[in-house]
Write a protein that holds these residues in place. Structure first.
Motif, PDB file in Angstrom:
ATOM      1  N   PHE A   3       0.820  -1.206   0.000  1.00 34.76           N
ATOM      2  CA  PHE A   3       0.000   0.000   0.000  1.00 34.76           C
ATOM      3  C   PHE A   3       0.860   1.265   0.000  1.00 34.76           C
ATOM      4  O   PHE A   3       0.381   2.340  -0.308  1.00 34.76           O
ATOM      5  N   ASN A   4       2.142   1.124   0.418  1.00 35.08           N
ATOM      6  CA  ASN A   4       2.992   2.308   0.563  1.00 35.08           C
ATOM      7  C   ASN A   4       3.517   2.785  -0.776  1.00 35.08           C
ATOM      8  O   ASN A   4       3.789   1.976  -1.670  1.00 35.08           O
ATOM      9  N   ASN A   5       3.680   4.110  -0.910  1.00 34.15           N
ATOM     10  CA  ASN A   5       4.311   4.725  -2.075  1.00 34.15           C
ATOM     11  C   ASN A   5       3.685   4.320  -3.406  1.00 34.15           C
ATOM     12  O   ASN A   5       4.399   4.084  -4.386  1.00 34.15           O
ATOM     13  N   TYR A  28      -2.777   0.515  -7.813  1.00 31.21           N
ATOM     14  CA  TYR A  28      -3.470  -0.222  -6.761  1.00 31.21           C
ATOM     15  C   TYR A  28      -2.480  -1.127  -6.033  1.00 31.21           C
ATOM     16  O   TYR A  28      -1.485  -1.567  -6.604  1.00 31.21           O
ATOM     17  N   SER A  29      -2.783  -1.398  -4.766  1.00 28.61           N
ATOM     18  CA  SER A  29      -1.947  -2.339  -4.030  1.00 28.61           C
ATOM     19  C   SER A  29      -2.346  -3.762  -4.414  1.00 28.61           C
ATOM     20  O   SER A  29      -3.343  -3.963  -5.105  1.00 28.61           O
ATOM     21  N   GLY A  57       1.519   4.726   3.374  1.00 26.42           N
ATOM     22  CA  GLY A  57       0.334   4.085   2.827  1.00 26.42           C
ATOM     23  C   GLY A  57      -0.950   4.868   3.044  1.00 26.42           C
ATOM     24  O   GLY A  57      -2.031   4.287   3.130  1.00 26.42           O
ATOM     25  N   ARG A  58      -0.863   6.192   3.163  1.00 27.61           N
ATOM     26  CA  ARG A  58      -2.074   7.010   3.309  1.00 27.61           C
ATOM     27  C   ARG A  58      -2.428   7.623   1.969  1.00 27.61           C
ATOM     28  O   ARG A  58      -1.542   8.049   1.220  1.00 27.61           O
ATOM     29  N   ALA A  62       8.515  13.413  -7.149  1.00 31.05           N
ATOM     30  CA  ALA A  62       8.528  14.875  -7.227  1.00 31.05           C
ATOM     31  C   ALA A  62       7.106  15.448  -7.190  1.00 31.05           C
ATOM     32  O   ALA A  62       6.883  16.529  -6.647  1.00 31.05           O
ATOM     33  N   TYR A  63       6.119  14.699  -7.742  1.00 31.97           N
ATOM     34  CA  TYR A  63       4.738  15.228  -7.791  1.00 31.97           C
ATOM     35  C   TYR A  63       4.176  15.467  -6.395  1.00 31.97           C
ATOM     36  O   TYR A  63       3.305  16.298  -6.206  1.00 31.97           O
ATOM     37  N   ARG A  64       4.687  14.741  -5.395  1.00 34.04           N
ATOM     38  CA  ARG A  64       4.192  14.927  -4.028  1.00 34.04           C
ATOM     39  C   ARG A  64       4.549  16.296  -3.489  1.00 34.04           C
ATOM     40  O   ARG A  64       3.921  16.800  -2.565  1.00 34.04           O
TER      41      ARG A  64
END
Lengths: 308, 358
Positions: free
Chosen positions: B96-98, B104-105, B129-130, B324-326
């Motif tokens: 679920f992370n990154n 999808y996970s 994973g948020r 980078a988009y984060r």
């Protein structure tokens, strides 16, 4: 210098000294509000060691006596030892950082002023053209972006993705990106200031008179208009220095420039209270003095200003 | 300043146009005769505001962002603090992370295979994973709320101190204004950082168990800082307004015409004062958002796991090479909010401040 000018100057200088005193006093009492005082270590110490420490730093004395000692120390640039960087004095850390930061700040301020004046003048002379519109849109955008965002976007574009410039700001080539980051906001502000002030001056009667007398256009622009249009820019230089000083706190952090800003930010995260105090006092005094100089300069340059 | 001159020279040119000297036609005369319903200062200002395209667009942008920030968290299937890979009683699912945007996970892919519908992660997920989209939306909500509330604090303190100073005059006025001068000349950012560092330490433990603990010590210290340092310009402004309005000739004229005090306050003083107050409060919001994002960037902003746009940008620095988009997304949102609030504030000032409408 006439008496009213002199009186104003003396008043402003006294006020600046008073402000610096307020900063020092505030820093002292704010730091004393921290539980355990500023000299608390990270390790648990025995009461005996604690008492010895307090005696060494004079923390067992009455508060007022501590305050006068502190004031006397600050006046003599004795800012104490760093709590986290063992064996280093705060004043040495500040002096070392200042050498790098001053270079960065001065280059940024110089570029911001020169480019801002040129762009602003052209925008005013070419009013309502495409060039003018683009300048206004771009400067509005830069004024609305926090410096840490401009900095990180530049870092991504030019250092991480394209490797045009080094991401580390400890070399000369590495100073390019931090300088650009620092100068964009003041440059945009100066551009807008010059533009509106230039438009104002160009509408004055003496410009029309000069035109009517057949003075060449270039002479009107440089000899008559620009000289007067630059007066408001001078008043902005004080706040610009303040912006560049505080802006460099995060910019130096982003680009890893070994300046005073980085030392300050690290002192915040590391809770190095003596370094926080020292840096706040030194940088605040710098800003107050710069504001004072730009204020006084303003009155000297524009003889029309009256004193209240 | 420049606008005035342009209008002035156009005005002069208008005076000497030939067509001005041609006798009016019948239709033109009719136009002049027609009585128009009188407009109030408010209607007049609104008309001017809605004519200003930039201000209207900015207003819609702000409204859109504000509505999204208020309502989207209520209907969104993900929560800002839920780590999707951590379900009680199950091993941590690191897939679920990154996640990249719209990825999808493993568990979610399996669910889709089985025919279930899974809501996409529009901006992917963060390193814990948020869901990043809802964190951006929630961060916008926090930033807007901080900006609005801080501006209200500034408004209330400035209003009270400024009015006292303006009405009382004399020694009280002198003392208050000297205090204002000193606070005004303090380098604000450095004082803010110093206060934020110390307040975090001082009030941090005392909040535990109270209602305020949910807001977090950092936001509380931010509000205290605004209450201590930023009211001065507002106080100065309101004092100046009161002093100048009291001396206005139209107030004297109204008094001479027999108007009562209440009428003068309602019809003359308030409308003139309110526009200035509203405008400077509106322009205070972006500066508060700026300050909050700056402090968050230095680690002195909101307490984790609560996001703000500044703290999201700051957190994104760690994975800047790959994600980078984060950083770019919160950067765009902050810039958009600050830009449109500034442009809208400017539009408000142009529309409602009669003194600038020369």
């Amino acid at each position: 210098m006439n008496p009213s000018t002199l009186k104003y100057f003396v008043k402003r200088i006294i006020f600046a000294v008073f402000t610096i005193w307020v900063v020092i006093t505030l820093t002292f009492f704010i730091m004393h509000a921290v539980p355990g005082g500023p000299f608390i270590g990270e390790k648990a110490v025995t009461p005996a060691v604690q008492a010895a420490m307090e005696a060494k730093y004079g923390l067992d004395k009455p508060l007022f006596e501590q305050y006068t000692t502190y004031l006397n120390d600050v006046i003599h640039f004795r800012l104490g030892p760093s709590l986290k960087q063992r064996g280093r004095m705060v004043i040495d850390i500040i002096t070392d950082g200042m050498k790098v930061s001053a270079k960065l700040g001065l280059i940024a301020a110089a570029f911001a002023t020169i480019l801002g004046v040129i762009l602003g003048s052209i925008a005013a002379l070419r009013r309502n053209t495409l060039f003018d519109r683009i300048i206004m849109i771009v400067t509005t955008a830069f004024v609305s972006m926090p410096s840490f965002i401009i900095g990180t976007l530049l870092l991504i574009t030019f250092a991480v993705k394209t490797h045009l410039f080094p991401a580390n700001g400890s070399t000369s080539a590495g100073l390019v990106l931090p300088v650009i980051t620092l100068m964009l906001y003041p440059m945009s502000y100066i551009t807008r200031l010059t533009r509106s002030s230039m438009l104002d001056v160009l509408g004055q009667d003496y410009i029309r008179t000069a035109k009517a007398k057949g003075v060449p256009r270039m002479k009107i622009i440089f000899g008559h208009a620009l000289k007067n249009a630059l007066i408001p820019v001078i008043t902005y230089l004080g706040p610009a220095i303040a912006y560049i000083t505080t802006g460099s706190l995060v910019v130096e952090q982003i680009f890893a420039v070994p300046g005073i800003g980085r030392a300050f930010v690290n002192s915040i995260t590391g809770r190095d209270y003596t370094l926080i105090m020292g840096t706040t006092i030194v940088l605040s005094s710098l800003i107050v003095i710069m504001n004072l100089i730009s204020d006084l300069l303003y009155k000297v340059v524009d003889p029309r200003i009256t004193f209240d | 300043m420049g606008e005035t001159n342009k209008k002035f020279s156009m005005h002069v040119m208008d005076h000497y146009k030939m067509e001005d000297f041609i006798p009016a036609t019948e239709s033109e005369k009719e136009y002049l005769v027609k009585m128009r319903p009188s407009t109030t200062a408010f209607q007049d200002g609104m008309r001017r505001l809605f004519k200003n395209k930039v201000a209207v667009v900015s207003m819609f942008v702000i409204l859109l962002i504000a509505l999204a920030a208020i309502f989207l968290p209520m209907v969104w299937p993900y929560q800002y603090e839920t780590m999707l890979g951590m379900a009680p009683g199950k091993p941590v699912d690191a897939s679920f992370n990154n996640l990249r945007p719209f990825e999808y996970s493993k568990a979610e892919l399996a669910a889709i295979e089985a025919g279930e519908k899974v809501f996409p992660h529009i901006f992917g997920t963060d390193s814990a994973g948020r869901d990043y989209f809802i964190r951006i939306i929630y961060g916008t909500r926090v930033s807007l709320a901080v900006g609005l509330f801080a501006s209200l604090i500034v408004l209330v303190i400035g209003l009270v101190v400024g009015s006292i100073s303006g009405y009382a005059g004399g020694r009280v006025d002198l003392i208050i204004m000297r205090i204002v001068d000193v606070i005004y000349s303090l380098p604000d950012m450095l004082m803010v950082i110093l206060l934020a560092t110390v307040l975090k330490q001082v009030i941090g433990n005392r909040l535990d168990g109270t209602v305020l603990a949910k807001i977090g010590s950092n936001i509380i210290s931010l509000f205290i800082i605004f209450a201590l340092l930023y009211w001065v310009s507002m106080a100065r402004l309101i004092r100046g307004q009161i002093l100048s309005l009291r001396e206005q000739e139209y107030v004297l004229a109204a008094q001479a015409a027999g108007a009562r005090g209440g009428w003068i306050i309602r019809k003359h003083l308030l409308p003139n004062c309110v526009s200035v107050i509203v405008i400077s409060t509106a322009l205070q919001i972006p500066s508060a958002i700026f300050t909050e994002s700056y402090l968050s960037f230095l680690g002195l902003g909101v307490n984790a796991p609560m996001p703000s746009l500044g703290s999201l940008a700051s957190d994104a620095l760690n994975g800047i090479n790959t994600y980078a988009y984060r950083l770019i997304i919160p950067a765009i949102v902050i810039s958009l909010i600050v830009l449109s609030l500034n442009l809208f504030g400017d539009g408000l000032r142009d529309a409602f401040d009669p003194k600038l409408n020369s």
